[in-house]
Design a protein around this motif. Structure first.
Motif, PDB file in Angstrom:
ATOM      1  N   ALA A 285       0.810  -1.219   0.000  1.00 17.73           N
ATOM      2  CA  ALA A 285       0.000   0.000   0.000  1.00 17.73           C
ATOM      3  C   ALA A 285       0.845   1.271   0.000  1.00 17.73           C
ATOM      4  N   HIS A 286       2.160   1.124   0.166  1.00 26.27           N
ATOM      5  CA  HIS A 286       3.032   2.298   0.252  1.00 26.27           C
ATOM      6  C   HIS A 286       4.327   2.030  -0.504  1.00 26.27           C
ATOM      7  N   ALA A 287       4.841   3.067  -1.174  1.00 22.60           N
ATOM      8  CA  ALA A 287       6.103   2.905  -1.897  1.00 22.60           C
ATOM      9  C   ALA A 287       7.277   2.725  -0.938  1.00 22.60           C
ATOM     10  N   TRP A 288       7.230   3.463   0.167  1.00 19.39           N
ATOM     11  CA  TRP A 288       8.296   3.432   1.163  1.00 19.39           C
ATOM     12  C   TRP A 288       7.680   3.203   2.534  1.00 19.39           C
ATOM     13  N   LEU A 289       8.497   2.950   3.525  1.00 18.16           N
ATOM     14  CA  LEU A 289       7.974   2.668   4.859  1.00 18.16           C
ATOM     15  C   LEU A 289       7.346   3.879   5.521  1.00 18.16           C
ATOM     16  N   VAL A 290       7.886   5.062   5.228  1.00 12.81           N
ATOM     17  CA  VAL A 290       7.412   6.280   5.880  1.00 12.81           C
ATOM     18  C   VAL A 290       7.168   7.353   4.816  1.00 12.81           C
ATOM     19  N   GLY A 291       5.938   7.769   4.658  1.00 16.00           N
ATOM     20  CA  GLY A 291       5.646   8.851   3.740  1.00 16.00           C
ATOM     21  C   GLY A 291       5.879   8.477   2.288  1.00 16.00           C
ATOM     22  N   GLU A 292       6.163   9.487   1.466  1.00 16.58           N
ATOM     23  CA  GLU A 292       6.260   9.309   0.023  1.00 16.58           C
ATOM     24  C   GLU A 292       7.689   9.276  -0.499  1.00 16.58           C
ATOM     25  N   ALA A 293       8.660   9.262   0.399  1.00 19.18           N
ATOM     26  CA  ALA A 293      10.059   9.254  -0.018  1.00 19.18           C
ATOM     27  C   ALA A 293      10.859   8.346   0.903  1.00 19.18           C
ATOM     28  N   VAL A 294      12.022   7.940   0.412  1.00 18.41           N
ATOM     29  CA  VAL A 294      12.887   7.067   1.200  1.00 18.41           C
ATOM     30  C   VAL A 294      13.245   7.751   2.519  1.00 18.41           C
ATOM     31  N   SER A 295      13.318   6.972   3.576  1.00 18.24           N
ATOM     32  CA  SER A 295      13.770   7.461   4.878  1.00 18.24           C
ATOM     33  C   SER A 295      14.845   6.513   5.406  1.00 18.24           C
ATOM     34  N   TYR A 296      15.454   6.898   6.506  1.00 19.35           N
ATOM     35  CA  TYR A 296      16.467   6.018   7.096  1.00 19.35           C
ATOM     36  C   TYR A 296      15.859   4.691   7.535  1.00 19.35           C
ATOM     37  N   ALA A 297      14.556   4.659   7.801  1.00 16.51           N
ATOM     38  CA  ALA A 297      13.918   3.394   8.158  1.00 16.51           C
ATOM     39  C   ALA A 297      14.062   2.373   7.034  1.00 16.51           C
ATOM     40  N   ASP A 298      13.977   2.821   5.782  1.00 17.92           N
ATOM     41  CA  ASP A 298      14.164   1.912   4.653  1.00 17.92           C
ATOM     42  C   ASP A 298      15.592   1.390   4.613  1.00 17.92           C
ATOM     43  N   PHE A 299      16.561   2.292   4.800  1.00 20.23           N
ATOM     44  CA  PHE A 299      17.958   1.867   4.805  1.00 20.23           C
ATOM     45  C   PHE A 299      18.204   0.844   5.914  1.00 20.23           C
ATOM     46  N   ARG A 300      17.728   1.147   7.127  1.00 18.28           N
ATOM     47  CA  ARG A 300      17.971   0.242   8.257  1.00 18.28           C
ATOM     48  C   ARG A 300      17.302  -1.105   8.031  1.00 18.28           C
ATOM     49  N   MET A 301      16.055  -1.101   7.531  1.00 18.31           N
ATOM     50  CA  MET A 301      15.342  -2.353   7.321  1.00 18.31           C
ATOM     51  C   MET A 301      16.077  -3.242   6.325  1.00 18.31           C
ATOM     52  N   ALA A 302      16.739  -2.627   5.368  1.00 11.57           N
ATOM     53  CA  ALA A 302      17.395  -3.378   4.287  1.00 11.57           C
ATOM     54  C   ALA A 302      18.864  -3.681   4.571  1.00 11.57           C
ATOM     55  N   THR A 303      19.311  -3.516   5.798  1.00 10.41           N
ATOM     56  CA  THR A 303      20.728  -3.645   6.131  1.00 10.41           C
ATOM     57  C   THR A 303      21.397  -4.862   5.499  1.00 10.41           C
ATOM     58  N   PHE A 304      20.735  -6.018   5.552  1.00  4.74           N
ATOM     59  CA  PHE A 304      21.375  -7.259   5.116  1.00  4.74           C
ATOM     60  C   PHE A 304      21.030  -7.663   3.687  1.00  4.74           C
ATOM     61  N   LEU A 305      20.148  -6.932   3.036  1.00  3.91           N
ATOM     62  CA  LEU A 305      19.730  -7.346   1.694  1.00  3.91           C
ATOM     63  C   LEU A 305      20.849  -7.273   0.657  1.00  3.91           C
ATOM     64  N   PRO A 306      21.819  -6.347   0.762  1.00  2.00           N
ATOM     65  CA  PRO A 306      22.923  -6.371  -0.194  1.00  2.00           C
ATOM     66  C   PRO A 306      23.778  -7.646  -0.117  1.00  2.00           C
ATOM     67  N   TYR A 307      23.579  -8.439   0.911  1.00  2.34           N
ATOM     68  CA  TYR A 307      24.351  -9.677   1.095  1.00  2.34           C
ATOM     69  C   TYR A 307      23.492 -10.914   0.793  1.00  2.34           C
ATOM     70  N   ASN A 308      22.402 -10.700   0.085  1.00  2.00           N
ATOM     71  CA  ASN A 308      21.470 -11.808  -0.124  1.00  2.00           C
ATOM     72  C   ASN A 308      21.987 -12.843  -1.111  1.00  2.00           C
ATOM     73  N   ASP A 309      23.047 -12.527  -1.847  1.00  2.26           N
ATOM     74  CA  ASP A 309      23.664 -13.559  -2.676  1.00  2.26           C
ATOM     75  C   ASP A 309      24.197 -14.695  -1.808  1.00  2.26           C
ATOM     76  N   VAL A 310      24.519 -14.376  -0.567  1.00  2.00           N
ATOM     77  CA  VAL A 310      25.005 -15.373   0.392  1.00  2.00           C
ATOM     78  C   VAL A 310      23.866 -15.914   1.245  1.00  2.00           C
ATOM     79  N   ALA A 311      23.026 -15.030   1.760  1.00  3.01           N
ATOM     80  CA  ALA A 311      21.959 -15.459   2.679  1.00  3.01           C
ATOM     81  C   ALA A 311      20.852 -16.233   1.962  1.00  3.01           C
ATOM     82  N   ARG A 312      20.579 -15.877   0.711  1.00  2.00           N
ATOM     83  CA  ARG A 312      19.577 -16.563  -0.118  1.00  2.00           C
ATOM     84  C   ARG A 312      18.177 -16.530   0.521  1.00  2.00           C
TER      85      ARG A 312
END
Length: 212
Positions: A146-173
């Motif tokens: 229902a929302h593009a981002w976690l808070v409001g209509e633009a990226v916030s630090y909450a999005d960055f923090r939530m995604a902390t480990f996603l850049p390593y998903n080639d390993v975590a799978r």
């Protein structure tokens, strides 16, 4: 100011944030736990962990605190300073105890332990982490449908923090593809240059390879 970092998840988060904000900081790769290095870094962070922001007065450590400080320094609303701030803090808090924690559990077993020779992958712990991931991912997927981002209509630090480990998903799978809105959100973050490649142009040795 100087930001001491490595390529591990929380230091990466701090570097990505600083570069997104175009903060006036110098970046220096550091290894506080390497032999002979502790005395240098202990006055900056008694935990000897990264990231560390060296600044006039007292050094600042912990990625979230650094993000808050830098965002205020540059006058950015990445760290919300309006009525959305409680909502942002809610997602940061929930994420660290749920989604981020689940991602960390799986990445620890499939990535960190094997990179640094800490031990073998414990499949029972992977399964526990995966269960926690799916539980949290279902909630996030519903929210992000229902929302593009976690808070409001633009990226916030909450999005960055939530995604902390996603850049390593080639390993975590982790099975992001099972959650269309979550996968779309992750793709939006990957479209941000500072998030996708925060170490571009920096002296940042690669992580050790996965072994075993």
């Amino acid at each position: 100011m100087k930001l001491y970092f490595s390529r591990n998840p929380n230091p990466r988060l701090a570097v990505a944030t600083a570069r997104f904000l175009k903060a006036e900081v110098a970046f220096e790769y550091a290894e506080p736990l390497a032999p002979g290095q502790a005395d240098r870094y202990r006055p900056l962070n008694p935990n000897l962990l990264l990231p560390i922001l060296e600044r006039p007065g007292r050094a600042l450590w912990e990625a979230d605190a650094i993000a808050c400080f830098l965002s205020r320094q540059v006058g950015s609303n990445l760290w919300r300073r309006d009525d959305d701030e409680p909502e942002m803090v809610r997602w940061i808090s929930w994420g660290k105890e749920n989604f981020v924690k689940a991602c960390d559990m799986v990445h620890w077993e499939r990535g960190t332990k094997l990179r640094y020779g800490i031990g073998t992958c414990d499949e029972a712990m992977v399964e526990e982490g995966m269960k926690a991931f799916h539980k949290a991912a279902r909630l996030l997927d519903a929210e992000l449908s229902a929302h593009a981002w976690l808070v409001g209509e633009a990226v916030s630090y909450a999005d960055f923090r939530m995604a902390t480990f996603l850049p390593y998903n080639d390993v975590a799978r982790l099975r992001l593809a099972d959650y269309p809105a979550l996968a779309r959100w992750a793709g939006q973050l990957e479209a941000i240059d500072a998030w996708r490649d925060p170490f571009r142009g920096l002296d940042a040795p690669a992580l050790p390879p996965i072994s075993g």
